[in-house]
Design an enzyme around this catalytic site. Sequence first.
Site, mmCIF file in Angstrom:
data_model
loop_
_atom_site.group_PDB
_atom_site.id
_atom_site.type_symbol
_atom_site.label_atom_id
_atom_site.label_comp_id
_atom_site.label_asym_id
_atom_site.label_seq_id
_atom_site.Cartn_x
_atom_site.Cartn_y
_atom_site.Cartn_z
ATOM 1 N N HIS A 1 31.740 39.513 44.221
ATOM 2 C CA HIS A 1 31.670 39.315 45.668
ATOM 3 C C HIS A 1 31.481 40.676 46.345
ATOM 4 C CE1 HIS A 1 32.366 37.354 49.500
ATOM 5 N NE2 HIS A 1 33.125 38.379 49.824
ATOM 6 N N GLU B 1 28.060 47.164 42.250
ATOM 7 C CA GLU B 1 28.119 45.848 41.593
ATOM 8 C C GLU B 1 27.503 45.935 40.202
ATOM 9 O OE1 GLU B 1 26.921 42.384 43.869
ATOM 10 O OE2 GLU B 1 27.106 43.488 45.736
ATOM 11 N N GLY C 1 18.717 37.848 41.498
ATOM 12 C CA GLY C 1 19.329 38.051 40.189
ATOM 13 C C GLY C 1 19.431 39.494 39.745
ATOM 14 N N SER C 2 19.675 40.420 40.682
ATOM 15 C CA SER C 2 19.791 41.815 40.232
ATOM 16 C C SER C 2 21.078 42.042 39.430
ATOM 17 C CB SER C 2 19.706 42.784 41.417
ATOM 18 O OG SER C 2 20.866 42.737 42.204
ATOM 19 N N ASP D 1 36.454 32.697 47.043
ATOM 20 C CA ASP D 1 36.577 34.164 47.104
ATOM 21 C C ASP D 1 38.032 34.641 47.131
ATOM 22 O OD1 ASP D 1 33.803 34.339 47.130
ATOM 23 O OD2 ASP D 1 33.694 34.339 49.318
HETATM 24 C C1 GRF Z 1 25.316 40.188 45.455
HETATM 25 O O1 GRF Z 1 25.629 41.060 46.512
HETATM 26 C C2 GRF Z 1 26.531 39.427 45.030
HETATM 27 O O2 GRF Z 1 27.708 40.160 45.124
HETATM 28 C C3 GRF Z 1 26.562 38.302 46.027
HETATM 29 O O3 GRF Z 1 25.217 37.953 46.226
HETATM 30 C C4 GRF Z 1 24.393 39.067 45.922
HETATM 31 C C5 GRF Z 1 23.472 38.611 44.838
HETATM 32 O O4 GRF Z 1 22.541 39.574 44.481
HETATM 33 N N1 GRF Z 1 27.397 37.238 45.565
HETATM 34 P P1 GRF Z 1 21.690 39.431 43.139
HETATM 35 O O5 GRF Z 1 21.066 38.032 43.166
HETATM 36 O O6 GRF Z 1 22.606 39.613 41.985
HETATM 37 O O7 GRF Z 1 20.646 40.491 43.252
#
Ligand code: GRF
Length: 217
Positions: free
Chosen positions: A109, A174, A12-13, A145
């Site tokens: 994504h 992201e 969940g970052s 996607d």
């Molecule tokens: C991220 O790279 C997101 O783009 C992909 O899965 C990963 C999730 O990371 N769908 P986090 O759980 O948000 O840290």
Amino acid sequence: MISVVILISGRGSNMASLLAAVDAGTLPVRIAAVLANRPDAGGLETAAAHGVPTGVVDHRQFAKREDFDTAMAAAIDAFSPELVVLAGFMRILGEVFVRHYDGRLINIHPSLLPTFPGLHTHRRALDEGVRLHGCTVHFVTPDLDHGPIIVQAAVPIIDGDDEDTLAARVLAQEHQVYPLAVRWFAEGRLRLQAGRVVLDSPQTSSGALIAPQTCAG
Ligand code: GRF
């Protein structure tokens, strides 16, 4: 202020980056809940520590995918969100679910879509030898996607990169673009119209964000 439900499956970052933006006053939304399809999703603790309601709809409890989708939709709709944000949510959602949230369901994504949909995007980018990689925020459609693209950030692939270094470089982007896209939606500047993204923003009218400051050499 719009209310938002975030769906996660893991650490969940990205969710944490949205919570941080809310805390910093740069994201004018109310995070109504964080829901996971796995009870062990690490991000649930982070959300709870922020005082955000959490819930689990465990996909393993459902024999049929559609039944999971129905239960997840009920859990979401209990919070009446204007926007549903997939943040590392690793279940494929069926057409009925996706249509129910038409124009208010977004995903992030870790590739420059439409290249590298699906899993293992960083490894595949390295294997293909592409020089630019990145991430994409898009509206979700029944095609995995492949939804209308809201914003992308590009990063270079640098000699010596491995999957971990590349994933970290993309993840940093992201964490920039997801709060931005959610803010645009919250401010009423972003919508889906006849299957296309409409973004009312003079500076970003192309819908593209490139991150040249990360380019080496
Ligand atoms: C991220 O790279 C997101 O783009 C992909 O899965 C990963 C999730 O990371 N769908 P986090 O759980 O948000 O840290």
